[in-house]
Design an enzyme around this catalytic site. Structure first.
Site, PDB file in Angstrom:
ATOM      1  N   TYR A  59       0.845  -1.191   0.000  1.00  0.00           N
ATOM      2  CA  TYR A  59       0.000   0.000   0.000  1.00  0.00           C
ATOM      3  C   TYR A  59       0.883   1.245   0.000  1.00  0.00           C
ATOM      4  CZ  TYR A  59      -3.836  -3.191   1.222  1.00  0.00           C
ATOM      5  OH  TYR A  59      -4.756  -4.212   1.232  1.00  0.00           O
TER       6      TYR A  59
ATOM      7  N   GLN B 249      -8.914 -13.380   3.076  1.00  0.00           N
ATOM      8  CA  GLN B 249      -9.346 -12.014   2.782  1.00  0.00           C
ATOM      9  C   GLN B 249      -9.690 -11.895   1.293  1.00  0.00           C
ATOM     10  OE1 GLN B 249      -7.423  -7.591   2.838  1.00  0.00           O
ATOM     11  NE2 GLN B 249      -7.302  -8.722   4.761  1.00  0.00           N
TER      12      GLN B 249
ATOM     13  N   SER C 144     -13.289  -4.358   0.164  1.00  0.00           N
ATOM     14  CA  SER C 144     -14.229  -3.732  -0.788  1.00  0.00           C
ATOM     15  C   SER C 144     -15.677  -4.113  -0.514  1.00  0.00           C
ATOM     16  CB  SER C 144     -13.853  -4.076  -2.233  1.00  0.00           C
ATOM     17  OG  SER C 144     -12.661  -3.437  -2.612  1.00  0.00           O
TER      18      SER C 144
ATOM     19  N   ARG D  43     -14.002   8.836  -4.631  1.00  0.00           N
ATOM     20  CA  ARG D  43     -12.940   8.026  -5.234  1.00  0.00           C
ATOM     21  C   ARG D  43     -13.071   7.979  -6.745  1.00  0.00           C
ATOM     22  NH1 ARG D  43     -11.820   2.512  -2.286  1.00  0.00           N
ATOM     23  NH2 ARG D  43     -11.212   4.066  -0.740  1.00  0.00           N
TER      24      ARG D  43
END
Length: 317
Positions: A54, A177, A206, A227
């Site tokens: 990230y 995940q 998400s 976004r």
């Protein structure tokens, strides 16, 4: 806030987790991050999700700068490895070297002595699975990882990992995940059943389909600051923004949400939490207001008739 155990472990996580993908060190900087994390603790959130990839480690640096002011016993941190961190051929994948290097680098950036959860961010076909699993087990024995999990692995890959861990006496994966929401339900076919069969929990990312399920893009509008309006963030959601039929179905959730005094987004999150196989859902709020709104989905009970209506609007493909 309500809490759930991760699979067959004793670890309890908040139903709503806070994730740093596309937020920390991008939309969220230090002072705003401090405010959000502090409010997260006040709201009962104890699970914070990040990854080395990230913003090339910057999200971990920022999260570590904030979390080290809090008692370590109060929170759970998950990080991941797989994606390239440099141009070096050894600085990617799930080889023993990259896993070892990545975990140590994440611990340094996060200012931690151990990760509560380490995820294999994807499956690596170029590294022997036995090498990956043994490296993780070694790090667990060293006390640098407590639990480990998979992310976006197939049911077959999850089953094989569990089989091999049982055979070798290694620590089995505790959690998966995946990408999961009303819009993307494919894990219900094979992946979620495989996790349940293997005693694994699920913490999905998400859950609002990157904001589509909030209803704010109704009619194809792009609200300023969203976004979808940010060209550096919206590349993965272009097909959703332009799907007028999908946006129309999202709008049709509003009457159901109003019955529970919820927003469309809160209802969409609550729908996920009706599934007992879900341990936690990871939200990426860029403001305190968004976080407070998302947390209201915890503990909501949706009537069976309304669940059927939602399933009809977003059928399992």
């Amino acid at each position: 806030m309500e809490y759930r155990r991760i699979g067959n472990t004793g670890l309890k996580v908040s139903e709503i987790a806070y994730g740093s993908w596309l937020t920390f060190a991008h939309q969220v900087e230090l002072e705003n991050g401090k405010t959000i994390i502090n409010r997260a603790f006040e709201l009962g959130i104890n699970y914070f999700d990040t990854a080395d990839a990230y913003n090339r480690g910057e999200a971990e640096v920022l999260l570590g700068e904030i979390l080290h002011h809090y008692s370590r016993s109060r929170y759970i941190v998950a990080s991941k490895a797989y994606w390239p961190m440099s141009d070096a051929p050894t600085d990617r994948g799930l080889s023993r070297k990259h896993i070892t290097d990545s975990v140590h680098a994440s611990l340094a950036r996060l200012r931690l002595s151990y990760l509560d959860i380490f995820y294999c961010h994807r499956y690596d076909p170029e590294s022997p699975l036995s090498e990956t699993l043994e490296a993780i087990n070694d790090l667990i024995r060293q006390g640098k990882i407590l639990y480990w999990g998979t992310s976006e692995w197939t049911a077959e890959q999850i089953n094989e990992a569990n089989r091999l861990c049982i055979e070798k006496g290694w620590s089995r994966p505790s959690i998966n995940q995946p990408n999961y929401s009303l819009v993307k339900r494919n894990i219900e076919k094979e992946i979620l059943p495989a996790c349940l069969e293997n005693g694994m929990g699920t913490a999905n990312f998400s859950p609002l389909a990157q904001g589509i399920l909030t209803g704010k893009y109704s009619g194809g509008t792009l609200p300023p600051g969203s976004r979808a309006a940010d060209e550096s963030l919206n590349s993965t959601m272009q097909n959703l923004i332009s799907d007028k039929e999908l946006l129309s179905r999202v709008d049709r959730l509003a009457p159901i949400a109003s019955q529970y005094d919820l927003t469309v987004g809160q209802l969409s999150l609550a729908w996920i939490l009706q599934n007992p196989g879900i341990s936690s859902l990871i939200v990426g709020a860029s403001s305190v207001e968004q976080l407070e709104s998302n947390v209201k989905a915890s503990g909501v009970k949706i009537e069976p008739g309304d669940m059927k209506k939602m399933d009809a609007l977003f059928p399992l493909g």
